[in-house]
Every structure is written in C-alpha cells, then in structure tokens.
Scaffold this motif. Structure first.
Motif, PDB file in Angstrom:
ATOM      1  N   ARG A  89     -26.041  -8.584   5.301  1.00  0.00           N
ATOM      2  CA  ARG A  89     -25.051  -8.979   4.286  1.00  0.00           C
ATOM      3  C   ARG A  89     -24.759  -7.818   3.341  1.00  0.00           C
ATOM      4  NH1 ARG A  89     -25.338 -11.316  -0.867  1.00  0.00           N
ATOM      5  NH2 ARG A  89     -23.628 -12.742  -1.368  1.00  0.00           N
ATOM      6  N   GLY A  90     -25.822  -7.090   2.940  1.00  0.00           N
ATOM      7  CA  GLY A  90     -25.628  -5.945   2.056  1.00  0.00           C
ATOM      8  C   GLY A  90     -24.789  -4.860   2.705  1.00  0.00           C
ATOM      9  N   TRP A  91     -25.005  -4.620   4.000  1.00  0.00           N
ATOM     10  CA  TRP A  91     -24.226  -3.614   4.726  1.00  0.00           C
ATOM     11  C   TRP A  91     -22.752  -4.001   4.771  1.00  0.00           C
ATOM     12  CZ3 TRP A  91     -25.427   1.061   7.147  1.00  0.00           C
ATOM     13  CH2 TRP A  91     -24.429   1.594   7.961  1.00  0.00           C
ATOM     14  N   MET A  93     -21.116  -5.983   2.813  1.00  0.00           N
ATOM     15  CA  MET A  93     -20.479  -6.087   1.497  1.00  0.00           C
ATOM     16  C   MET A  93     -20.563  -4.792   0.695  1.00  0.00           C
ATOM     17  SD  MET A  93     -21.555  -9.944   0.309  1.00  0.00           S
ATOM     18  CE  MET A  93     -20.478  -9.831  -1.116  1.00  0.00           C
ATOM     19  N   ALA A  94     -21.033  -3.721   1.330  1.00  0.00           N
ATOM     20  CA  ALA A  94     -21.231  -2.464   0.599  1.00  0.00           C
ATOM     21  C   ALA A  94     -19.944  -1.924  -0.008  1.00  0.00           C
ATOM     22  CB  ALA A  94     -21.851  -1.420   1.525  1.00  0.00           C
ATOM     23  N   GLY A  95     -18.818  -2.199   0.645  1.00  0.00           N
ATOM     24  CA  GLY A  95     -17.546  -1.704   0.123  1.00  0.00           C
ATOM     25  C   GLY A  95     -16.866  -2.641  -0.850  1.00  0.00           C
ATOM     26  N   THR A  96     -17.474  -3.794  -1.120  1.00  0.00           N
ATOM     27  CA  THR A  96     -16.875  -4.771  -2.037  1.00  0.00           C
ATOM     28  C   THR A  96     -17.206  -4.427  -3.481  1.00  0.00           C
ATOM     29  OG1 THR A  96     -17.160  -6.491  -0.355  1.00  0.00           O
ATOM     30  CG2 THR A  96     -16.716  -7.222  -2.614  1.00  0.00           C
ATOM     31  N   PRO A  97     -16.218  -4.274  -4.346  1.00  0.00           N
ATOM     32  CA  PRO A  97     -16.504  -3.960  -5.752  1.00  0.00           C
ATOM     33  C   PRO A  97     -17.337  -5.054  -6.400  1.00  0.00           C
ATOM     34  CG  PRO A  97     -14.166  -3.675  -5.263  1.00  0.00           C
ATOM     35  CD  PRO A  97     -14.780  -4.369  -4.086  1.00  0.00           C
ATOM     36  N   PRO A  98     -18.233  -4.692  -7.325  1.00  0.00           N
ATOM     37  CA  PRO A  98     -19.075  -5.692  -7.980  1.00  0.00           C
ATOM     38  C   PRO A  98     -18.273  -6.607  -8.879  1.00  0.00           C
ATOM     39  CG  PRO A  98     -19.324  -3.566  -9.049  1.00  0.00           C
ATOM     40  CD  PRO A  98     -18.500  -3.330  -7.817  1.00  0.00           C
ATOM     41  N   PHE A 177     -22.918   1.639  -7.489  1.00  0.00           N
ATOM     42  CA  PHE A 177     -22.367   0.849  -6.397  1.00  0.00           C
ATOM     43  C   PHE A 177     -21.675   1.729  -5.356  1.00  0.00           C
ATOM     44  CE2 PHE A 177     -23.300  -2.337  -9.468  1.00  0.00           C
ATOM     45  CZ  PHE A 177     -23.625  -3.452  -8.721  1.00  0.00           C
ATOM     46  N   ASN A 178     -22.229   2.906  -5.152  1.00  0.00           N
ATOM     47  CA  ASN A 178     -21.782   3.809  -4.106  1.00  0.00           C
ATOM     48  C   ASN A 178     -22.018   3.161  -2.739  1.00  0.00           C
ATOM     49  OD1 ASN A 178     -22.790   6.003  -2.052  1.00  0.00           O
ATOM     50  ND2 ASN A 178     -21.363   7.026  -3.422  1.00  0.00           N
ATOM     51  N   VAL A 179     -21.022   3.236  -1.857  1.00  0.00           N
ATOM     52  CA  VAL A 179     -21.120   2.561  -0.557  1.00  0.00           C
ATOM     53  C   VAL A 179     -22.294   3.090   0.258  1.00  0.00           C
ATOM     54  CG1 VAL A 179     -19.949   2.155   1.652  1.00  0.00           C
ATOM     55  CG2 VAL A 179     -18.661   1.997  -0.486  1.00  0.00           C
ATOM     56  N   ARG A 183     -25.493   0.868   1.523  1.00  0.00           N
ATOM     57  CA  ARG A 183     -25.784   0.711   2.950  1.00  0.00           C
ATOM     58  C   ARG A 183     -27.173   1.253   3.290  1.00  0.00           C
ATOM     59  NH1 ARG A 183     -19.832   1.808   5.756  1.00  0.00           N
ATOM     60  NH2 ARG A 183     -19.097  -0.328   5.409  1.00  0.00           N
ATOM     61  N   GLY A 184     -27.582   2.316   2.616  1.00  0.00           N
ATOM     62  CA  GLY A 184     -28.924   2.842   2.830  1.00  0.00           C
ATOM     63  C   GLY A 184     -29.990   1.825   2.447  1.00  0.00           C
ATOM     64  N   LEU A 185     -29.804   1.160   1.311  1.00  0.00           N
ATOM     65  CA  LEU A 185     -30.750   0.129   0.880  1.00  0.00           C
ATOM     66  C   LEU A 185     -30.698  -1.087   1.799  1.00  0.00           C
ATOM     67  CD1 LEU A 185     -30.193   0.449  -2.967  1.00  0.00           C
ATOM     68  CD2 LEU A 185     -32.264   1.055  -1.716  1.00  0.00           C
ATOM     69  N   ALA A 186     -29.502  -1.391   2.329  1.00  0.00           N
ATOM     70  CA  ALA A 186     -29.373  -2.501   3.281  1.00  0.00           C
ATOM     71  C   ALA A 186     -30.177  -2.225   4.546  1.00  0.00           C
ATOM     72  CB  ALA A 186     -27.899  -2.721   3.628  1.00  0.00           C
ATOM     73  N   VAL A 187     -30.140  -0.986   5.006  1.00  0.00           N
ATOM     74  CA  VAL A 187     -30.927  -0.606   6.189  1.00  0.00           C
ATOM     75  C   VAL A 187     -32.417  -0.779   5.908  1.00  0.00           C
ATOM     76  CG1 VAL A 187     -31.619   1.356   7.633  1.00  0.00           C
ATOM     77  CG2 VAL A 187     -29.200   0.947   7.158  1.00  0.00           C
ATOM     78  N   CYS A 188     -32.845  -0.469   4.666  1.00  0.00           N
ATOM     79  CA  CYS A 188     -34.259  -0.655   4.296  1.00  0.00           C
ATOM     80  C   CYS A 188     -34.657  -2.125   4.409  1.00  0.00           C
ATOM     81  CB  CYS A 188     -34.502  -0.151   2.874  1.00  0.00           C
ATOM     82  SG  CYS A 188     -34.409   1.639   2.699  1.00  0.00           S
ATOM     83  N   PHE A 189     -33.790  -3.034   3.967  1.00  0.00           N
ATOM     84  CA  PHE A 189     -34.074  -4.469   4.086  1.00  0.00           C
ATOM     85  C   PHE A 189     -34.225  -4.866   5.552  1.00  0.00           C
ATOM     86  CE2 PHE A 189     -32.728  -5.308  -0.323  1.00  0.00           C
ATOM     87  CZ  PHE A 189     -33.620  -6.304  -0.658  1.00  0.00           C
ATOM     88  N   ILE A 190     -33.295  -4.395   6.398  1.00  0.00           N
ATOM     89  CA  ILE A 190     -33.351  -4.739   7.816  1.00  0.00           C
ATOM     90  C   ILE A 190     -34.629  -4.195   8.444  1.00  0.00           C
ATOM     91  CG2 ILE A 190     -32.238  -4.387  10.056  1.00  0.00           C
ATOM     92  CD1 ILE A 190     -29.541  -4.273   8.514  1.00  0.00           C
ATOM     93  N   ALA A 191     -34.974  -2.943   8.116  1.00  0.00           N
ATOM     94  CA  ALA A 191     -36.179  -2.326   8.680  1.00  0.00           C
ATOM     95  C   ALA A 191     -37.432  -3.078   8.257  1.00  0.00           C
ATOM     96  CB  ALA A 191     -36.258  -0.864   8.241  1.00  0.00           C
ATOM     97  N   TYR A 192     -37.503  -3.443   6.965  1.00  0.00           N
ATOM     98  CA  TYR A 192     -38.653  -4.226   6.494  1.00  0.00           C
ATOM     99  C   TYR A 192     -38.733  -5.565   7.225  1.00  0.00           C
ATOM    100  CZ  TYR A 192     -41.002  -1.845   2.629  1.00  0.00           C
ATOM    101  OH  TYR A 192     -41.784  -1.007   1.885  1.00  0.00           O
TER     102      TYR A 192
END
Length: 205
Positions: A89-91, A93-98, A177-179, A183-192
């Motif tokens: 979901r984070g990946w 929505m990474a381009g969606t403005p907060p 909120f850099n894309v 996305r880097g943090l989203a990958v961390c969630f998936i990896a965990y």
C-alpha cells in the motif's frame, strides 16, 4: 528478549515510526504553525497513545497465549501479512500527496485523535507484538525492554518531524514525502513481513 531480537525489533520500530503518515504530517504542520516548543504537545499525545496501545497489546497477547498457542501462531502469520500489505500500500501510494483533516481542539487533543484512529498504527502494533514477543518468556519481563525502546524511538522520530516543520516550513513536507523515500520504506515493510512470515512458518512446521 535477546540482544539479536532487540536489534530486529528496534529496526522494525524505526521503520514503523519514521514512515511518513498522518502523525508525521500533523507534527510537521505543528512545527510550521507553532514552533518546536509548542509542537511538542503533539509528540506527548502520540506517546500517550503509544503507551496505551503497548499495554493493551501486551494484555491481548497474554490472553492469546493462554487461550491457544495455535491462535498465537496464526496471529504471527496475520501480522506478517499485515506488514506486507502495508508495504504494498505504501509503494502504491508513494506518489499521492499527503492529506490531513485536522480534528478540532488543542494541539494535544488533535494529535491524540489522529494517532488513535490511524489504521497504520493499529496494524503496526498488531504486527509488532505478534512477531517479536517470545511465548516462553513472561510478557511483562519483555515489556521492560520493549516499552522504553518503542517510546524512545517514537519520541525521537516525531520530535524530528516537528523540528523539520519549524526549521524548513512548507518545504519540509516535500522533503519528507519524497516518493523515493516512501517507496524505500515500503520495501522495508515488505521485507520485514516476508522475513518474519517465513520465520513463523518454520517455527510452526
């Protein structure tokens, strides 16, 4: 909790509390509007919510362990799936403005409401406790390590967001909120999630 287990938990919690979401947006906005000192009331509210959720999670996991070890194992798999879902979901929505719809009231009350209804927060506590609590060790012995770690990292993260807002104003939002960062943090969630899910399946095999 072993030292290795603590390192893994601390790493997860860093990703959990630094991934930009409603709490981060609110803290940056408070820093911009009120400055660092007054903005810290929001950080205190987030810590209040964290303490409540940590205690409720501890009681919930204790009840689950007493009820059924099988249910606890299932909760671990669900927690891993939640992490993977949050990452995907984070990946996406990474381009969606907060966006933020502030609740009425004081800085503290508004921040407490935002933190409490944050779906990512609820899911994160479920995932964290189902994965990192050791069933063969009394829960409150583990909380002596878990609570200071979680609260300390949470305070550092959201104080940092408030300071960014106070120092950089509107440009802080674009930095956080850099894309690529999101996305880097989203990958961390998936990896965990994948790592912990595989570990849970091995332990139940």
């Amino acid at each position: 909790m072993t030292f290795q287990g603590w390192i893994i938990f601390a790493g997860f919690w860093v990703v959990f509390v630094t991934t930009p979401g409603p709490n981060a947006v609110n803290c940056i906005s408070n820093g911009m509007s009120y400055g660092l000192r007054r903005g810290l009331w929001a950080v205190l509210a987030i810590l209040t919510q964290a303490i409540a959720f940590l205690i409720l999670s501890a009681y919930g996991i204790t009840a689950l362990l007493l009820a059924s070890p099988t249910a606890f194992s299932l909760a671990k798999l669900i927690g891993a799936a939640v992490l993977i879902f949050l990452g995907i979901r984070g990946w996406l929505m990474a381009g969606t403005p907060p966006t933020l719809n502030p609740a009425p009231g004081s800085i503290y009350g508004r921040a407490l409401a935002i933190a409490t209804i944050n779906a990512k927060s609820v899911a994160g506590y479920l995932a964290a406790f189902s994965q990192f609590v050791q069933p063969d060790v009394p829960i409150w012995d583990q909380m002596v390590v878990i609570m200071p770690t979680a609260l300390g990292l949470t305070a550092l993260s959201y104080t940092g967001y408030t300071a960014l807002g106070a120092a950089f104003g509107k440009s802080a939002m674009a930095k956080v909120f850099n894309v690529s960062l999101r996305r880097g943090l989203a990958v961390c969630f998936i990896a965990y999630g994948l790592l912990l899910g595989a570990s849970s399946m091995r332990s139940t095999a």
